[in-house]
Design an enzyme around this catalytic site. Structure first.
Site, short mmCIF file in Angstrom:
data_model
loop_
_atom_site.label_atom_id
_atom_site.label_comp_id
_atom_site.label_asym_id
_atom_site.label_seq_id
_atom_site.Cartn_x
_atom_site.Cartn_y
_atom_site.Cartn_z
N GLY A 47 -29.03 50.49 93.23
CA GLY A 47 -28.62 50.14 91.87
C GLY A 47 -29.08 48.73 91.61
O GLY A 47 -30.23 48.41 91.83
N GLU A 48 -28.16 47.88 91.25
CA GLU A 48 -28.49 46.46 91.01
C GLU A 48 -27.49 45.63 91.82
O GLU A 48 -26.29 45.64 91.54
CB GLU A 48 -28.39 46.19 89.51
N SER A 49 -28.02 44.94 92.84
CA SER A 49 -27.13 44.24 93.77
C SER A 49 -26.29 43.16 93.07
O SER A 49 -25.14 42.94 93.44
CB SER A 49 -27.93 43.64 94.92
N CYS A 79 -31.22 50.38 99.54
CA CYS A 79 -31.84 49.52 98.53
C CYS A 79 -30.88 48.39 98.10
O CYS A 79 -30.64 47.49 98.90
CB CYS A 79 -32.34 50.36 97.36
N ARG A 105 -35.33 40.20 98.17
CA ARG A 105 -35.20 41.03 96.95
C ARG A 105 -36.55 41.21 96.27
O ARG A 105 -37.38 40.31 96.28
CB ARG A 105 -34.25 40.36 95.95
N ILE A 132 -37.98 51.76 94.98
CA ILE A 132 -37.82 51.39 93.57
C ILE A 132 -37.38 49.93 93.50
O ILE A 132 -36.24 49.60 93.85
CB ILE A 132 -36.78 52.29 92.86
N ARG A 133 -38.27 49.05 93.08
CA ARG A 133 -37.99 47.60 93.06
C ARG A 133 -37.24 47.20 94.34
O ARG A 133 -36.19 46.59 94.32
CB ARG A 133 -37.18 47.21 91.81
N HIS A 168 -34.88 55.12 99.15
CA HIS A 168 -33.83 55.96 98.56
C HIS A 168 -33.84 57.37 99.14
O HIS A 168 -34.38 58.29 98.51
CB HIS A 168 -34.03 56.05 97.04
N GLU A 170 -31.60 59.49 99.12
CA GLU A 170 -30.81 60.39 98.27
C GLU A 170 -31.65 61.02 97.17
O GLU A 170 -31.20 61.95 96.50
CB GLU A 170 -29.60 59.64 97.68
N1 GLN Z 1 -34.00 45.33 92.85
C1 GLN Z 1 -32.63 45.78 92.97
C2 GLN Z 1 -31.73 44.63 93.40
O1 GLN Z 1 -32.19 43.57 93.73
C3 GLN Z 1 -32.50 46.93 93.93
C4 GLN Z 1 -33.19 48.15 93.38
C5 GLN Z 1 -32.64 49.46 93.85
O2 GLN Z 1 -31.53 49.57 94.38
N2 GLN Z 1 -33.40 50.50 93.59
O3 GLN Z 1 -30.55 44.80 93.42
#
Ligand code: GLN
Length: 188
Positions: A47-49, A79, A105, A132-133, A168, A170
């Site tokens: 998600g987004e940390s 992630c 990151r 993903i990122r 990921h 999942e």
């Molecule tokens: N770039 C996101 C972060 O720094 C992580 C991306 C992800 O969980 N797919 O939180």
């Protein structure tokens, strides 16, 4: 066996679906009181940390979760979940800081950071990996075991009860990494 899945934000539904495919029950962990439920392992999803860190803090969950993991609760961070576990974060602020790794990151850049590949994981051979990122991992402590490397970057590690993945699992049909985590719990 029952797995708790941190369900504040991000890709938690996909983890629940993978465990359900394996016949394993899950509980969504959304607030501090949910830590009172019985579960044998916990997933911190992607998600987004930064958002997950803020929510864990604001909901009063951070200290409880850190203590549970330090006391040996098996945890799998994927992630953003990896970043949440890391003691040191390049380009961010540490959250739980239970795992002796540095997370970098957005290690592949923000725009080009999403790709799919197939690479070797632990002793299970090739598995599909979606990034993903994604972060990557550097500066490992002595107890940290490297499980996968992609393009010379470390993307999966284990330190005792903690498993951290930059990708990921999942999002794949392949459930072997979820099964690996269940084996880890069984052997704990
Ligand atoms: N770039 C996101 C972060 O720094 C992580 C991306 C992800 O969980 N797919 O939180």
């Amino acid at each position: 066996m029952r797995i708790g899945v941190l369900a504040l934000q991000g890709a938690f539904v996909e983890h629940i679906s993978r465990f359900s495919f394996l016949g394993v029950e899950t509980s969504e962990i959304r607030k501090a009181a949910d830590f009172g439920e019985q579960f044998d392992g916990l997933v911190i999803p992607g998600g987004e940390s930064t958002t997950m860190t803020k929510l864990l803090h604001d909901l009063g969950m951070l200290g409880i979760l850190r203590d549970l993991i330090s006391d040996g609760l098996p945890v799998m961070g994927t992630c953003a979940g990896l970043i949440v576990l890391a003691k040191r974060v390049e380009g961010g602020v540490p959250c739980l800081a239970t795992m002796n790794i540095t997370a970098v990151r957005n290690a592949y850049g923000r725009q080009l950071g999403s790709f799919e590949t197939i690479a070797s994981f632990a002793d299970m051979g090739d598995v599909p990996m979606t990034f993903i990122r994604a972060p990557s991992i550097c500066d490992l402590g002595d107890d940290v075991e490297i499980l996968a490397v992609v393009n010379r970057r470390i993307v999966a590690v284990r330190e005792k009860n903690q498993l951290a993945l930059a990708f990921h699992p999942e999002l794949e049909m392949d459930v072997r990494i979820h099964a690996f985590f269940l084996d880890m719990i069984a052997g704990n």
